[in-house]
Scaffold this motif. Structure first.
Motif, PDB file in Angstrom:
ATOM      1  N   PRO A 138       0.844  -1.196   0.000  1.00  0.00           N
ATOM      2  CA  PRO A 138       0.000   0.000   0.000  1.00  0.00           C
ATOM      3  C   PRO A 138       0.877   1.242   0.000  1.00  0.00           C
ATOM      4  CG  PRO A 138      -0.814  -1.596   1.593  1.00  0.00           C
ATOM      5  CD  PRO A 138       0.458  -2.154   1.039  1.00  0.00           C
ATOM      6  N   ARG A 139       0.483   2.250  -0.756  1.00  0.00           N
ATOM      7  CA  ARG A 139       1.294   3.452  -0.963  1.00  0.00           C
ATOM      8  C   ARG A 139       1.596   4.162   0.348  1.00  0.00           C
ATOM      9  NH1 ARG A 139      -0.453   7.355  -5.850  1.00  0.00           N
ATOM     10  NH2 ARG A 139       0.841   9.160  -5.400  1.00  0.00           N
ATOM     11  N   PRO A 140       2.883   4.398   0.623  1.00  0.00           N
ATOM     12  CA  PRO A 140       3.228   5.081   1.882  1.00  0.00           C
ATOM     13  C   PRO A 140       2.830   6.555   1.820  1.00  0.00           C
ATOM     14  CG  PRO A 140       5.200   4.730   0.547  1.00  0.00           C
ATOM     15  CD  PRO A 140       4.061   4.106  -0.201  1.00  0.00           C
ATOM     16  N   ARG A 141       2.405   7.106   2.960  1.00  0.00           N
ATOM     17  CA  ARG A 141       1.944   8.499   2.989  1.00  0.00           C
ATOM     18  C   ARG A 141       3.095   9.484   3.038  1.00  0.00           C
ATOM     19  NH1 ARG A 141      -3.526   8.465   3.778  1.00  0.00           N
ATOM     20  NH2 ARG A 141      -4.247   6.416   4.422  1.00  0.00           N
ATOM     21  N   ARG A 142       4.202   9.055   3.675  1.00  0.00           N
ATOM     22  CA  ARG A 142       5.299   9.998   3.912  1.00  0.00           C
ATOM     23  C   ARG A 142       6.122  10.269   2.656  1.00  0.00           C
ATOM     24  NH1 ARG A 142       9.412   6.529   3.963  1.00  0.00           N
ATOM     25  NH2 ARG A 142       8.837   4.384   4.378  1.00  0.00           N
ATOM     26  N   VAL A 143       5.931   9.450   1.615  1.00  0.00           N
ATOM     27  CA  VAL A 143       6.775   9.573   0.428  1.00  0.00           C
ATOM     28  C   VAL A 143       6.102  10.464  -0.611  1.00  0.00           C
ATOM     29  CG1 VAL A 143       7.822   8.296  -1.473  1.00  0.00           C
ATOM     30  CG2 VAL A 143       7.801   7.312   0.821  1.00  0.00           C
ATOM     31  N   ARG A 144       6.919  11.369  -1.203  1.00  0.00           N
ATOM     32  CA  ARG A 144       6.399  12.191  -2.279  1.00  0.00           C
ATOM     33  C   ARG A 144       6.406  11.381  -3.567  1.00  0.00           C
ATOM     34  NH1 ARG A 144       8.842  17.981  -3.271  1.00  0.00           N
ATOM     35  NH2 ARG A 144      10.711  16.749  -2.890  1.00  0.00           N
ATOM     36  N   GLY A 145       5.368  11.519  -4.371  1.00  0.00           N
ATOM     37  CA  GLY A 145       5.317  10.779  -5.624  1.00  0.00           C
ATOM     38  C   GLY A 145       4.964   9.325  -5.379  1.00  0.00           C
ATOM     39  N   ASP A 146       4.763   8.601  -6.447  1.00  0.00           N
ATOM     40  CA  ASP A 146       4.374   7.197  -6.366  1.00  0.00           C
ATOM     41  C   ASP A 146       5.642   6.338  -6.488  1.00  0.00           C
ATOM     42  OD1 ASP A 146       3.422   4.636  -6.688  1.00  0.00           O
ATOM     43  OD2 ASP A 146       1.769   5.242  -7.993  1.00  0.00           O
ATOM     44  N   PRO A 147       5.973   5.559  -5.447  1.00  0.00           N
ATOM     45  CA  PRO A 147       7.173   4.711  -5.533  1.00  0.00           C
ATOM     46  C   PRO A 147       7.173   3.854  -6.796  1.00  0.00           C
ATOM     47  CG  PRO A 147       6.269   4.621  -3.323  1.00  0.00           C
ATOM     48  CD  PRO A 147       5.290   5.421  -4.149  1.00  0.00           C
ATOM     49  N   ALA A 148       5.993   3.393  -7.217  1.00  0.00           N
ATOM     50  CA  ALA A 148       5.934   2.547  -8.406  1.00  0.00           C
ATOM     51  C   ALA A 148       6.379   3.312  -9.652  1.00  0.00           C
ATOM     52  CB  ALA A 148       4.514   2.020  -8.599  1.00  0.00           C
ATOM     53  N   ALA A 149       5.947   4.564  -9.763  1.00  0.00           N
ATOM     54  CA  ALA A 149       6.359   5.377 -10.914  1.00  0.00           C
ATOM     55  C   ALA A 149       7.856   5.647 -10.855  1.00  0.00           C
ATOM     56  CB  ALA A 149       5.563   6.684 -10.938  1.00  0.00           C
ATOM     57  N   GLU A 150       8.385   5.830  -9.632  1.00  0.00           N
ATOM     58  CA  GLU A 150       9.831   6.049  -9.468  1.00  0.00           C
ATOM     59  C   GLU A 150      10.619   4.791  -9.866  1.00  0.00           C
ATOM     60  OE1 GLU A 150      11.744   8.848  -8.223  1.00  0.00           O
ATOM     61  OE2 GLU A 150       9.931   9.690  -9.091  1.00  0.00           O
ATOM     62  N   ILE A 151      10.148   3.634  -9.431  1.00  0.00           N
ATOM     63  CA  ILE A 151      10.809   2.374  -9.805  1.00  0.00           C
ATOM     64  C   ILE A 151      10.818   2.236 -11.328  1.00  0.00           C
ATOM     65  CG2 ILE A 151      10.539  -0.152  -9.782  1.00  0.00           C
ATOM     66  CD1 ILE A 151       9.520   0.140  -6.861  1.00  0.00           C
ATOM     67  N   MET A 152       9.666   2.511 -11.942  1.00  0.00           N
ATOM     68  CA  MET A 152       9.566   2.421 -13.405  1.00  0.00           C
ATOM     69  C   MET A 152      10.532   3.381 -14.083  1.00  0.00           C
ATOM     70  SD  MET A 152       7.589   0.291 -14.901  1.00  0.00           S
ATOM     71  CE  MET A 152       6.380  -0.886 -14.334  1.00  0.00           C
ATOM     72  N   ALA A 153      10.609   4.596 -13.537  1.00  0.00           N
ATOM     73  CA  ALA A 153      11.512   5.590 -14.132  1.00  0.00           C
ATOM     74  C   ALA A 153      12.949   5.079 -14.097  1.00  0.00           C
ATOM     75  CB  ALA A 153      11.382   6.914 -13.389  1.00  0.00           C
ATOM     76  N   GLY A 154      13.322   4.417 -12.991  1.00  0.00           N
ATOM     77  CA  GLY A 154      14.669   3.861 -12.891  1.00  0.00           C
ATOM     78  C   GLY A 154      14.895   2.736 -13.883  1.00  0.00           C
ATOM     79  N   VAL A 155      13.893   1.874 -14.038  1.00  0.00           N
ATOM     80  CA  VAL A 155      13.980   0.790 -15.022  1.00  0.00           C
ATOM     81  C   VAL A 155      14.130   1.388 -16.418  1.00  0.00           C
ATOM     82  CG1 VAL A 155      12.708  -1.091 -16.125  1.00  0.00           C
ATOM     83  CG2 VAL A 155      12.697  -0.884 -13.632  1.00  0.00           C
ATOM     84  N   GLY A 156      13.331   2.399 -16.693  1.00  0.00           N
ATOM     85  CA  GLY A 156      13.378   3.034 -18.008  1.00  0.00           C
ATOM     86  C   GLY A 156      14.736   3.662 -18.284  1.00  0.00           C
TER      87      GLY A 156
END
Lengths: 318, 318
Positions: free
Chosen positions: B98-116
């Motif tokens: 479940p998406r953490p509240r304390r983090v800015r942005g969506d961790p999933a989108a960040e992970i994808m950006a790194g993969v990309g």
């Protein structure tokens, strides 16, 4: 202009997937179909990946480890089937908790055996894999195939017929029974535990002019919504036409996920005679459940009357 | 006769992997290399998959989500590099709590950006993916490439030289610092957080006659053992020749895993002049660390004296 985020139907799950894939920026290419496509030399390669997690997609109390592996691979192969591709190769990652003492044999070897069985059944081989220790079982299957004439989600045009292979609602009915503590038997059990990816059907439909295809994993209504969004058409579904698993009401069948049948959009000239030829070639019924119209979104009717669309799967919904 | 179970070096992890892949029976094909190979039309496709799990392969307190995605993709691309393939496409499965509240942005989108980012850096695109809710973060990356002259683990012959790209031990040193609560900086940090898959190096070595290759993910000693087992040769490693990260002793460098350098077995005629040409082409050093002999297994020497082999990674060891 290539779309970066896939054009999906409505729903909280799909909203999040859109946001996630937007993170890819220019690194993303051709997303939004059941399988990704890439040219390699003179052929088009289709590739898809499907993640199955313990507690989310399967429970070890419901399925044998062999069926867990087989089902995970079949789910990925079902995506490939929706592009009309011929499967070639499978890669599989397995996450394994510490080996349980009460179980005979190695669950990991059983999972692999199930993956291998699903691959061989469609003429593919397992060419790679990874294994890691994890807290819960997980099986992630990547499938590769060759598509002579790849079918995507976005080719539907107004006037085209919307067709469905097999019948819907069996997987959902089996799941409901399991959740209620019952153990489905016979054909209903096999339908849930050993879904058959519609590879032959997908290839036949692609060869006979399919304009758009998708596998029914989110449920007929949600998946028709994806086709409508990707193709910029409206889709009219008639609940009275939906081929239902024995005893399952049409509204339930039309919302049932993980059915692993194909929804295929065929040109208007494709009719009952062609559906009979499909049945002779594949052993499966093929039923027209609706038609593409100009406009957008989904319209559901029952005996000619508009009704609200039944809700499908939405993993990320609150 | 095709081997069903990969021929790996010794170790509890590899024993279990052998048993797991034996479960595939005739469904397995060409297993035991860093990447699986399959002919498609006139080209050879190389494919590999690499599973990264929170708590096993990464911690969210150590790496940004973007670096988690980038590192997972780089690990998979490193396997592809070891076959000498040119990367084409990446598919990625992500498991999300479940998406953490304390983090800015969506961790999933960040992970994808790194993969990309990792994909684009080697000329590949992300063509597919899957997303599921899970208890812990997980990233499973499947990579596809084209190999003009695929290099496997099994082509080493006696007399051949054993060479290593770059230097070893930096990733292990950074990991040790993190485990001790310190935060590595500068080059050491980048070495751990942003490993660069040796794609250009692998293609150069393949084009210049590499007989066998493997990426150094289990550690130089263990990975040399895999090459020896697959090629039915003995490998003699000289610890005094191992190119070490500044400050890392050779025994530690030779056991350090997740280094993502390449071990390449080159014909005897390949020498320092060729290594200089490699450096001009790739910017990396290439160092001979040993030689293939007749026999089997691994022999480690230090200044001419036989020593016990340092132990590498063994995820499944008790």
């Amino acid at each position: 202009v290539r779309r970066v985020a896939p054009r999906l139907g409505p729903g909280a799950e799909f909203d999040r997937i859109r946001a996630i894939f937007a993170g890819l920026g220019p690194a993303g290419r051709g997303l939004g179909d059941d399988a990704g496509l890439v040219r390699v030399g003179s052929v088009t390669l289709a590739a898809s990946v499907d993640l199955s997690l313990e507690g989310v997609h399967f429970r070890t109390g419901w399925l044998s480890f062999r069926d867990i592996g087989r089902r995970a691979a079949s789910a990925a192969l079902s995506d490939l089937a929706a592009t009309g591709a011929r499967p070639l190769a499978v890669l599989v990652s397995v996450g394994l908790p510490p080996r349980p003492r009460r179980v005979r044999g190695d669950p990991a070897a059983e999972i692999m055996a199930g993956v291998g069985r699903a691959a061989l059944a469609v003429g593919a081989h397992v060419i790679g894999g990874d294994v890691a220790r994890s807290r819960h079982y997980l099986v992630d299957v990547c499938v590769l195939g060759v598509a002579r004439r790849p079918v995507r989600r976005r080719g539907a045009r107004r006037g085209d017929g919307v067709w469905v292979t097999g019948s819907l609602g069996g997987a959902g009915r089996a799941l409901a029974a399991l959740r209620a503590g019952a153990r489905p038997r016979g054909a209903l059990w096999r339908r849930f535990a050993r879904p058959e990816p519609r590879v032959t059907a997908g290839r036949w439909l692609a060869a006979h002019g399919a304009r758009a295809m998708i596998d029914i994993s989110d449920g007929l209504v949600a998946d028709a919504g994806h086709i409508a969004a990707a193709s910029s058409v409206a889709i009219e579904l008639d609940l009275g036409l939906v081929p239902c698993w024995p005893g399952v009401p049409p509204r339930v069948a039309a919302a049932s996920g993980e059915e692993y049948e194909l929804l295929a959009v065929m040109p208007v000239r494709f009719g009952v005679r062609e559906a009979r030829a499909f049945r002779r070639a594949t052993g499966l019924p093929l039923t027209r459940v609706g038609r593409c119209r100009s406009g957008s979104g989904l319209r559901v009717t029952d005996q000619g009357e508009p009704v609200s669309p039944p809700r499908g799967f939405d993993h990320f919904a609150p």
